[in-house]
Design a protein around this motif. Structure first.
Motif, PDB file in Angstrom:
ATOM      1  N   GLN A  68       0.767  -1.340  -0.083  1.00  0.00           N
ATOM      2  CA  GLN A  68      -0.155  -0.074  -0.062  1.00  0.00           C
ATOM      3  C   GLN A  68       0.873   1.121   0.118  1.00  0.00           C
ATOM      4  O   GLN A  68       0.560   2.214  -0.723  1.00  0.00           O
ATOM      5  CB  GLN A  68      -1.111   0.071   1.357  1.00  0.00           C
ATOM      6  N   GLU A  69       2.125   1.428   0.757  1.00  0.00           N
ATOM      7  CA  GLU A  69       2.914   2.324   0.839  1.00  0.00           C
ATOM      8  C   GLU A  69       3.419   2.862  -0.455  1.00  0.00           C
ATOM      9  O   GLU A  69       3.518   3.694  -0.883  1.00  0.00           O
ATOM     10  CB  GLU A  69       3.889   2.322   1.707  1.00  0.00           C
ATOM     11  N   ARG A  72       1.069   4.305  -3.050  1.00  0.00           N
ATOM     12  CA  ARG A  72       0.800   5.729  -2.648  1.00  0.00           C
ATOM     13  C   ARG A  72       2.093   6.437  -3.234  1.00  0.00           C
ATOM     14  O   ARG A  72       1.788   7.482  -3.955  1.00  0.00           O
ATOM     15  CB  ARG A  72       0.502   5.934  -1.293  1.00  0.00           C
ATOM     16  N   GLN A  75       2.144   6.714  -7.157  1.00  0.00           N
ATOM     17  CA  GLN A  75       1.135   7.533  -7.330  1.00  0.00           C
ATOM     18  C   GLN A  75       1.755   9.066  -7.539  1.00  0.00           C
ATOM     19  O   GLN A  75       1.174   9.910  -8.426  1.00  0.00           O
ATOM     20  CB  GLN A  75       0.033   7.689  -6.676  1.00  0.00           C
ATOM     21  N   LYS A  76       2.380   9.420  -6.547  1.00  0.00           N
ATOM     22  CA  LYS A  76       2.813  10.827  -6.360  1.00  0.00           C
ATOM     23  C   LYS A  76       3.912  11.110  -7.589  1.00  0.00           C
ATOM     24  O   LYS A  76       3.937  12.229  -7.934  1.00  0.00           O
ATOM     25  CB  LYS A  76       3.821  11.056  -5.060  1.00  0.00           C
ATOM     26  N   ALA A 201       6.361   8.582   1.790  1.00  0.00           N
ATOM     27  CA  ALA A 201       5.135   7.454   1.733  1.00  0.00           C
ATOM     28  C   ALA A 201       5.453   6.099   2.344  1.00  0.00           C
ATOM     29  O   ALA A 201       4.715   5.204   2.733  1.00  0.00           O
ATOM     30  CB  ALA A 201       4.674   7.248   0.117  1.00  0.00           C
TER      31      ALA A 201
END
Length: 231
Positions: A68-69, A72, A75-76, A201
């Motif tokens: 999950q990290e 994220r 995505q950035k 993240a």
């Protein structure tokens, strides 16, 4: 000079290596693919020193949260994650070189990148295994450009980079420093900020690194073009 429209794929041993070592490159090349090799929990749950330092009670919790990290973080950077189902060395179930090379070749064939970036393969057994698997693909994928990135934070170890380059040279590879794969100078500041946000993240891994270890994460990115040496 490599343009941002080039199809680019970064091979990451663990769920953070690509961003730590290539975050500026990824920020400069939106829509890149990041293929992370070791993302699977062990078949039977366990608890390791690193996972406990990261704040997890066991491996199942660790790998679920770390993926999950990673999503994220990427995505950035506008990057697309690909998670392969291998276990890293701490879970005592290391894949064979042939299995790993085969999985990476299938991933590269699926995405057809013009440029592949992979770890130089410093210090950590997982990094060396992934590096060697990617090196094995150079001969069978002549239309793809292969580049090694210097592994953060392991490249801080004295002479680790030069020793690995010497080893690869003896194995018949030619390495030349690559200086034109990151962002234009006028975009560097913005990309640096994006990279820092992406690194942030990975909260669990920053916890394990600790303040002293974190200080080595924000160093200049370095890359090498790899080819077979001329006979």
């Amino acid at each position: 000079m490599m343009q941002s429209r080039a199809r680019l794929l970064v091979v990451s041993p663990h769920l953070d290596d690509a961003v730590l070592s290539c975050g500026l490159l990824l920020a400069a090349n939106p829509s890149a693919i990041v293929c992370t090799v070791f993302t699977a929990p062990p078949p039977e749950n366990m608890s390791t020193d690193w996972d406990r330092q990261s704040g997890f009670t066991d491996a199942f919790e660790a790998m679920q949260t770390r993926k999950q990290e990673d999503i994220r973080a990427l995505q950035k950077l506008g990057a697309q994650p690909v998670h392969l189902s291998f276990c890293d060395a701490q879970y005592l179930l290391t894949p064979s070189p042939d299995d790993l090379t085969g999985a990476l070749r299938r991933t590269l064939n699926e995405h057809s990148p013009e440029n592949v970036f992979f770890p130089l393969g410093i210090f950590h057994s997982d990094h060396t295994l992934v590096s060697d698997a990617c090196l094995a693909l150079i001969d069978v994928m002549p239309d793809t450009a292969f580049h090694a990135y210097e592994d953060v934070p392991y490249r801080q170890r004295q002479e680790a980079v030069s020793e690995r380059i010497e080893e690869l040279t003896k194995r018949g590879y030619a390495l030349s420093p690559t200086t034109d794969v990151s962002a234009p100078v006028n975009a560097f500041s913005a990309h640096e900020q994006i990279k820092r946000e992406a690194i942030a993240a990975y909260a669990s891994q920053l916890r394990a690194f600790g303040p002293q270890g974190q200080s080595s994460l924000y160093s200049t990115e370095k890359y090498w073009r790899l080819q077979r040496a001329s006979s």
